[in-house]
Enzyme design. Structure first.
Site, PDB file in Angstrom:
ATOM      1  N   GLU A 291       0.185  -4.213  -0.178  1.00 50.25           N
ATOM      2  CA  GLU A 291      -1.228  -5.226  -0.430  1.00 50.25           C
ATOM      3  C   GLU A 291      -1.105  -5.502  -1.871  1.00 50.25           C
ATOM      4  OE1 GLU A 291      -4.721  -4.215   1.336  1.00 50.25           O
ATOM      5  OE2 GLU A 291      -4.219  -3.894   3.334  1.00 50.25           O
ATOM      6  N   HIS A 565      -7.376   3.890  -0.041  1.00 49.02           N
ATOM      7  CA  HIS A 565      -6.262   4.395   0.404  1.00 49.02           C
ATOM      8  C   HIS A 565      -5.864   5.735  -0.411  1.00 49.02           C
ATOM      9  CE1 HIS A 565      -4.515   2.063   3.766  1.00 49.02           C
ATOM     10  NE2 HIS A 565      -5.403   1.153   3.260  1.00 49.02           N
TER      11      HIS A 565
END
Length: 583
Positions: A291, A565
């Site tokens: 990402e 995350h």
């Protein structure tokens, strides 16, 4: 043959592409700010309440009007730029390659196999959510450019710390300890968000001064015990995993963590040493990030990481219309993958998933495969490794799409290795990592959990389909809680993850199957949560006489407050039989 730095065949095409993107960028930026000014993170809302600031509605009202007008004013120029930019994507190679100024060979190769026939390799993966600022805010993360710089600085500070290994000689408990913050002093880092109250040291981005890299990145501390029965002749010299001084030594074989030192970090369970660390593992060899969609953020990461990782692939993916050239196949964003390696990249190949749907179809998610040069063995035979990273389909309840993508991943990896393998080289690792967007405990992910990929690649955290090992920790954080005190700093997040009760408040729980109530955890089982970030390794594709052992699995909290995350690290110890070079 070295990879070409530019993704374009010549300078003229690259120049036209740059002009086209320069025309597009102002309009894109104003649209990004138009959305961002209307969307706040929970941290920003909390700060406004604490400061009793009541001017925000006016900022939203006037800001949205100004940015909307500027967006409309620059739209014609953006359309012209699009007409230049879009056709050139057909001749664009799907990644940029940055190679730092060539350094002495001993800094880019690992001499472990050449000297003692064994070596240790460290890998890490992290999803950074570096979307354009407006889109990142929907994940409760903002200020993408600031976060990119802070993330890069934190990674470098963790990777460049001394790699201290403590050996305890005892007949009942022999092993090693890789301390995180228990022995090393905490380093103040440039930060953003919940941790912005800490001191921020100035950081230069000049290649020669960006990071104070120690000449000796590893240290060994031997702790003898009076009752040890091991002799010095039975122990081999430790191999310290780095491309600097540590290339000159060999690491001892895998040894379990000493019970007397478990409380300081490294733990042993189910034959897998593991720890929750507030720092990235020292001397990471290859780093995979997901990402990293924003181009400017990718360049910032490259600038910060390049003094440590001399070989970087970024802006990976394709843009514009892709086969079969339908409107639904238009790619607005790249794959988001980002690969940083200490080792030279010999070959690299990218594939785009053709079956993405919904919002995921706007990004060119896919697989990146790379072949890296490690060094040579004792017989002078070239030693290489394969590293693969991917980011699978995201929406829940669409396991069939992810299974199709896993099928493609398996095939593409095999094709890449078949096309690039040479008879006069030894393969010492084959690693696959990334954000798989499914876990091994959710009933909704049963289809993916039973995929045949896990028969090829080993997952050190997995006990079987649908069952994690009891020490595993989920890697997906609850987005609304990212800035709460329990998890807004690396040290706080580390303590929270080590507490079973606290962890349940901040790690995303498993996803139930449709129409079925969730019963989790089962009686007598620990609460784990969703682990969707994986590092897998394969043994049947490496050289026959290489033996691989998991040296350590790490759950990393150093990016607390900067992403949703938890990064994961894996260290593999590879031993090559002395006569393997004769094959």
């Amino acid at each position: 043959m070295a990879l070409q730095a530019s993704p374009f065949p010549n300078g003229f095409v690259a120049g036209v592409h740059t002009v086209g993107w320069a025309f597009i960028l102002p309009c894109f930026w104003f649209l990004d700010r138009l959305i961002a000014v209307c969307k706040s993170t929970t941290l920003e809302r909390t700060q406004r309440l604490e400061q009793e600031c009541y001017l925000h509605p006016l900022k939203v009202f006037f800001g949205s009007i100004v940015f909307f007008i500027l967006f409309l004013a620059t739209a014609p120029l953006a359309f012209l730029g699009f007409l230049l930019w879009a056709p050139l994507q057909a001749c664009r190679r799907p990644f940029y390659y940055h190679r730092e100024t060539p350094s002495p060979p001993e800094k880019e190769i690992h001499r472990g196999f050449e000297l003692v026939g064994k070596a240790s390799f460290s890998f890490a993966t992290a999803n950074l959510c570096l979307l354009p600022d407006s889109l990142a805010r929907f994940n409760n993360l903002g200020h993408t450019q600031l976060r990119a710089s802070a993330i890069g600085q934190r990674i470098v500070q963790g990777v460049c710390r001394p790699h201290i290994r403590i050996f305890v000689d005892s007949p009942s408990s022999c092993g090693t300890l890789s301390p995180s913050n228990s022995i090393l002093p905490t380093v103040n880092t440039a930060t953003y968000g919940a941790t912005d109250r800490q001191p921020q040291p100035p950081v230069s981005h000049h290649p020669d001064s960006a990071v104070p890299i120690s000449k000796s990145s590893s240290d060994v501390v031997c702790v003898p015990c009076d009752d040890t029965e091991e002799t010095s002749a039975e122990s081999s010299p430790p191999l310290l995993n780095s491309n600097q001084n540590s290339n000159q030594q060999g690491r001892s074989g895998h040894r379990s963590a000493p019970r007397a030192l478990l409380s300081q970090g490294l733990r042993q369970q189910d034959d897998v040493p593991w720890e929750v660390s507030s720092l990235f593992p020292a001397d990471i060899d290859i780093l995979c990030l997901e990402e990293v969609f924003d181009k400017r953020a990718a360049r910032k990461l490259t600038d910060v990481l390049k003094p440590v990782f001399g070989h970087i692939l970024y802006d990976i993916g394709v843009y514009a219309c892709q086969p079969p050239c339908r409107c639904s196949s238009f790619k607005f964003f790249n794959s988001g993958l980002f690969l940083a390696s200490r080792f030279p990249v010999l070959e690299a190949q990218y594939h785009c998933f053709p079956n993405s749907r919904g919002e995921d179809a706007l990004a060119a998610k896919g697989l990146l495969s790379a072949k890296v040069l490690i060094g040579q063995n004792q017989k002078g035979k070239r030693v290489v490794g394969y590293f693969n990273c991917t980011h699978l389909h995201a929406p829940e309840g669409e396991g069939e799409i992810r299974c199709e993508q896993l099928n493609m991943v398996t095939k593409w990896i095999c094709d890449f290795q078949a096309a690039n393998s040479l008879p006069d080289e030894d393969v010492v690792f084959d690693v696959l990592c990334g954000d798989f967007n499914f876990d091994n405990c959710s009933p909704d992910d049963t289809l993916e959990q039973n995929h045949c990929l896990f028969e090829e690649y080993r997952d050190p955290c997995r006990a079987g389909p649908g069952k994690e090992k009891p020490w595993v920790i989920g890697t997906l954080l609850e987005q609304p809680t990212l800035y709460e005190d329990d998890i807004n700093t690396p040290e706080n997040l580390q303590r929270t993850l080590e507490s079973d009760e606290l962890r349940q408040q901040y790690i995303c729980p498993p996803v139930p199957a449709m129409g079925t109530p969730l019963v989790y955890p089962e009686a007598g089982q620990p609460w784990i949560g969703r682990r969707i970030d994986y590092i897998l390794y394969r043994e049947n594709s490496i050289s026959k006489r290489c033996r691989t052992e998991v040296e350590e699995v790490t759950f990393i909290t150093q990016l607390a407050g900067l992403t949703d995350h938890i990064p994961v690290g894996l260290r593999l110890n590879v031993t090559m039989d002395s006569d393997s070079a004769d094959e």
